[in-house]
Structures are given as C-alpha cells and as structure tokens.
Design a protein around this motif. Structure first.
Motif, short mmCIF file in Angstrom:
data_model
loop_
_atom_site.label_atom_id
_atom_site.label_comp_id
_atom_site.label_asym_id
_atom_site.label_seq_id
_atom_site.Cartn_x
_atom_site.Cartn_y
_atom_site.Cartn_z
N SER A 54 0.84 -1.21 0.00
CA SER A 54 0.00 0.00 0.00
C SER A 54 0.88 1.26 0.00
N ARG A 82 1.96 1.94 -3.32
CA ARG A 82 0.78 2.20 -4.16
C ARG A 82 0.45 1.03 -5.08
N LEU A 119 -1.90 -1.22 -4.84
CA LEU A 119 -3.08 -1.45 -4.02
C LEU A 119 -3.73 -2.82 -4.26
N GLN A 150 -9.15 -0.23 3.84
CA GLN A 150 -8.59 1.05 3.41
C GLN A 150 -8.16 0.98 1.95
N CYS A 151 -7.60 -0.16 1.57
CA CYS A 151 -7.20 -0.33 0.16
C CYS A 151 -8.43 -0.34 -0.75
N ASP A 186 -9.43 3.22 -1.17
CA ASP A 186 -8.52 3.93 -2.07
C ASP A 186 -8.75 3.58 -3.53
N THR A 187 -9.29 2.38 -3.78
CA THR A 187 -9.56 1.95 -5.16
C THR A 187 -11.06 2.07 -5.49
N GLU A 188 -11.81 2.78 -4.62
CA GLU A 188 -13.23 3.06 -4.81
C GLU A 188 -14.08 1.79 -4.91
N GLU A 226 -19.47 6.88 1.43
CA GLU A 226 -18.84 6.83 0.11
C GLU A 226 -19.57 5.88 -0.83
#
Length: 504
Positions: free
Chosen positions: A346, A349, A351, A377-378, A381-383, A414
């Motif tokens: 992570s 980056r 991910l 969390q990953c 971060d990748t939606e 989100e």
C-alpha cells in the motif's frame, strides 16, 4: 542294628534337602519339600545327623515364612476386593518381601498396579511372575495387557499368543489379541495419514488406539502434535501438560508445548521449549527443525520491520517474502507477515497486490482485525466501496469501538455517494475543480449535447443527447452553488432542495 528302610530314607532325605536349596523352584515346591523333610526326620529320629538337623531348622523357617506371606496375600486380596488398591499393593509387597520367589504374589501386585494406572511398574511385576513360572497363564495375560496399555501392541500379541499355547480356549486372550491387532492397524493408518497431512484422521486413529492403550505416551504425543497442526492449541497443550506432569523430562511433550507456542506466534517462548527438548534428546529431529525455523522466522520478521520503519519498503517487501517461505504451517505468524507485506504494498501504491496480501492474511486467520482494516482502506482507495463496507462491518461486529464505527460510517457514505449521479464526471472535471473550471466545462458539455446540434440524428440519438443535456444542466446547478456543492460533496441528500439526486 538299623532298620533296612533307613538307607532308603536317607537317599530321599538328601534329594529333598537339595530341592529346598534350589532357588529356581517355585516357593510352594520348596515348602512342600521341607514339610516332607520334617516327616522323614521324625521317622529317622537321629539327633546326631548334622545334615538332618540343619535341614530341619531351615525347613521350619521356610514353612513359617510361607505361612506369613500367605497371610499378607490374603489381606491384600481382601483390600483388592474392596477396591482399596493402595493398601492391597502394600500387603502384596509384604508378601513378596517375605517370600520373593512366588509367581502369584507378583501377579497379584501387577493386577493392583494396573488398577492404579501404573502400567510400567505393573509390567515389571508381570514379567517377573512369568520368569518364576512360565506356565502362569494370568501372568502372561497381565504382561500382555500392560504392553498393550503402554502402546506396544507387538509385544502384547506375543504374550497373548503364549497364553493360547498354554490354554487354546482362553477367550480373554483371544479378545485381547484382536484388540492388539486393531491397535496395530490404527498405527499403520495414522502413519500414512500423517504423511498425507490428514491430521484430523490421525487424531481420530489415535483416539481409537488410546481406547486400548490409555497409557501410551507415544500415541498421545502424536495426537497432540496433530492438534497443534490443526490449530487446536489448547487441546494440544493440555495433552502435553498431562504427560509433563508425569514426566517433566519427556522431550516429545516439551516439543509439542513449544510447537503450540510457535504456532501462536509466541516465538521466543517456543524456542525455550525446543532448546529444553533438545537438551533432553539432542537428536530430536522435529525439535531441531522447529527451533531452526522459529529462529529464522523471528530474525526475518524483525529485519523486515526494521526496514519498514526506516522507509526502505523494497527491502521490507523482500524480507517479508523470504519469511513467508520458511514455514507454511505457521498460520498466525504467516498471517501477520502477509498483512505486513500488504502494508508495504500500500505504501508502494500497489493497491491490488496489497488487497491480495490482506486477503491471504484473513484466510489464514479469520479473526485478524488489522488485516481487515488494511484491506478495507485499500478498497476505499480503489473506490471499491461495497467491499470496504463489508470489511468494516466485520471489524465493527468484532470490536465495537467509536473509531471502527466512524470508519464504517465513512465507507457507507462513500458507497452511497458512488451510487448517485457523478456530477463531476458528467461535466468532465476533477473533484477539486475551481468555479471557473466548472463553468467552462459546463459550457463545453452543454454545447456538445444541445438538442439543436442533433436535430438531424435518429430519434434514439436525439433522446439520448437530450437526456445528457439535462444532466449537464443538473450538474451545473449543484456544482455552481457553493452550499449545494458542499452538501453534495458531503454525501447529504438534496431531495429537500427539490433536486433529482437519483442513481446513475
């Protein structure tokens, strides 16, 4: 002159006297011989016979000892019948001390020791009983049962076969011989299954074998080792601890205790037990291998942690990867190593690789909260919000803290936002776009989708473009108004403003 039968009696006297002096004879035979001597000496009535007087004195003493020993045995029998095995043991011991060459006394004490669960001592008495009298059927039976209880099914079989040689109709020996064969069969199956790493089946086989061999440490150790390999550490610890209470120097039990600690990621304590096991048995291969793996894992993990703290993520990744290759059986430690490597990915980056590492971690340890949090969390971060919500829900169900509740709430927000129309995407701008950038984008997109521009197109195309034109206007209405934009960005519903905030 002497009676003509005196010479004959003197010959018989000599033979009987020799019989009383032969230790190989069972005590009952020697006592019978001394009684006969007493009768002959009475007939001879010769006080000047030194030999006769000596024999008479010896025979009287032996007969008296035998009667005393028999009295002790009878008292032992009475306590045995009352199931007071400790007292029975004491009286059988007195009988043996008084008359140490009587097979039945050893046989009785062996039976008592068996009832007390002291099978190894019982085995010694049973073996002594058949050494004194090889035709002692119950002695051979008890020796066989002791061997079987201690897990030596082959030796037990030989004893039961000897009983059948002496008494081919002995049903107890026939049944015990079958039991010994059953134990041997379970041993063979367990050996094959252990090689196949089918540890559940090995535990099953050892449980069945222990029904016939309850005092077999070897079977218990194999069961405990497999329980440890199955992750059933409390059960494995319990079995090993029971053995160590009886034998604190048992290297196999020390190894299993260390193995449980090793698999629970208590590596330093595990090494101490492995070292202790090797001190008791320097050639203990399993303890040696486990000790080496434990030290290697500890060193690699610590080196990886150090590299991570220093910001050397590439080196940390390599060290964690090397550590993962040391012992695939160490589930808890490997779960932590996967999570650590996921954290490294992570930071780099990477991910998707980080997500894969965290997934491997929770496969090994379904209760590993840190891995769920890292993966969630990953996902954020990748939606991948639905997956993030799922992980945060799992965490919150396990640990209901304010922090976890807030993380779940954020992920749910989100997810909700992701299912609305993405006005930034409609206008083709970044979420951090300025007011001017939003206006320019609006003009450009409005012109692109204006109905007049598509008047010559098919009805289907016109309908689609008209829809997009309305969406552009809707997006601009929200994003050009600071208050509405703020509400939109925070994920709040705007229905109260009369705006259509439907899904995509």
């Amino acid at each position: 002159s002497r009676p003509p039968w005196q010479p004959v009696l003197r010959v018989v006297l000599g033979l009987l006297w020799a019989l009383t002096r032969t230790e190989a004879q069972p005590s009952i035979n020697r006592v019978s011989a001394t009684a006969a001597l007493q009768a002959i000496l009475g007939l001879l009535g010769d006080p000047k016979l030194d030999c006769g007087q000596t024999v008479f004195s010896h025979s009287s003493l032996c007969f008296s000892s035998f009667r005393e020993a028999e009295s002790f045995k009878e008292q032992g029998n009475a306590y045995y019948a009352k199931k007071d095995y400790n007292e029975a043991y004491n009286y059988y011991t007195k009988a043996i001390d008084t008359c140490p060459n009587n097979a039945s006394y050893y046989g009785n004490r062996a039976a008592t020791l068996m009832m007390l669960g002291r099978f190894r001592e019982a085995l010694g008495d049973a073996q002594q009983s058949v050494r004194l009298d090889d035709s002692f059927v119950r002695g051979h039976l008890r020796e066989g049962k002791c061997h079987l209880s201690l897990g030596n099914a082959m030796a037990a079989s030989r004893c039961f076969q000897r009983v059948l040689e002496l008494d081919h109709k002995n049903t107890q020996a026939q049944q015990e011989l079958k039991n010994a064969s059953t134990v041997l069969e379970y041993e063979k199956i367990a050996e094959v299954d252990f090689e196949k790493r089918d540890f559940r089946k090995v535990v099953f086989c050892m449980d069945r074998a222990l029904e016939f061999a309850p005092a077999c440490h070897r079977f218990k150790i194999l069961k405990a080792e497999c329980l440890a390999l199955l992750g059933r550490y409390p059960e494995a610890q319990s079995v090993a601890s029971d053995i160590l209470r009886m034998d604190s120097t048992n290297a196999d039990a020390l190894y299993v205790r260390g193995l449980c600690l090793y698999y629970e990621d208590c590596i330093e304590k595990a090494v101490q037990f492995f070292v202790q096991a090797l001190r008791m048995a320097p050639d203990h291969e399993k303890a040696c291998l486990a000790c080496r793996n434990a030290k290697a894992l500890k060193a690699k993990k610590e080196d990886g942690n150090k590299a991570f703290k220093e910001g050397n993520y590439k080196l940390a990744y390599e060290l964690y990867t090397e550590a993962l290759g040391i012992d695939p059986n160490n589930i808890k430690t490997n779960a932590k190593l996967y999570c650590n490597r996921g954290t490294v990915n992570s930071k780099l980056r990477k991910l998707e690789e980080a997500i894969d590492d965290c997934t491997n971690a929770v496969k090994l340890d379904e209760t590993y909260i840190k891995a769920y949090l890292r993966r969630a969390q990953c996902y954020m971060d990748t939606e991948q919000y639905e997956d993030a919500v799922r992980d945060y829900e799992k965490v919150y169900q396990t640990e209901k803290t304010k922090e976890h509740k807030q993380l779940l709430k954020n992920a749910q927000m989100e997810l909700k936002k992701s299912k609305r129309k993405d006005y930034y995407k409609i206008l083709g701008v970044d979420k951090n776009a300025s007011e001017d950038e939003i206006k320019k984008a609006y003009r450009k997109r409005a012109l692109m989708h204006h109905p007049d521009r598509h008047s010559g197109a098919s009805a289907e195309v016109q309908k689609e473009e008209e829809k997009k034109f309305k969406e552009v206007g809707e997006a601009f209405t929200i994003l050009s108004d600071p208050k509405k934009k703020a509400r939109y960005d925070s994920g709040q519903d705007l229905e109260e403003d009369g705006l259509n905030m439907g899904g995509k």
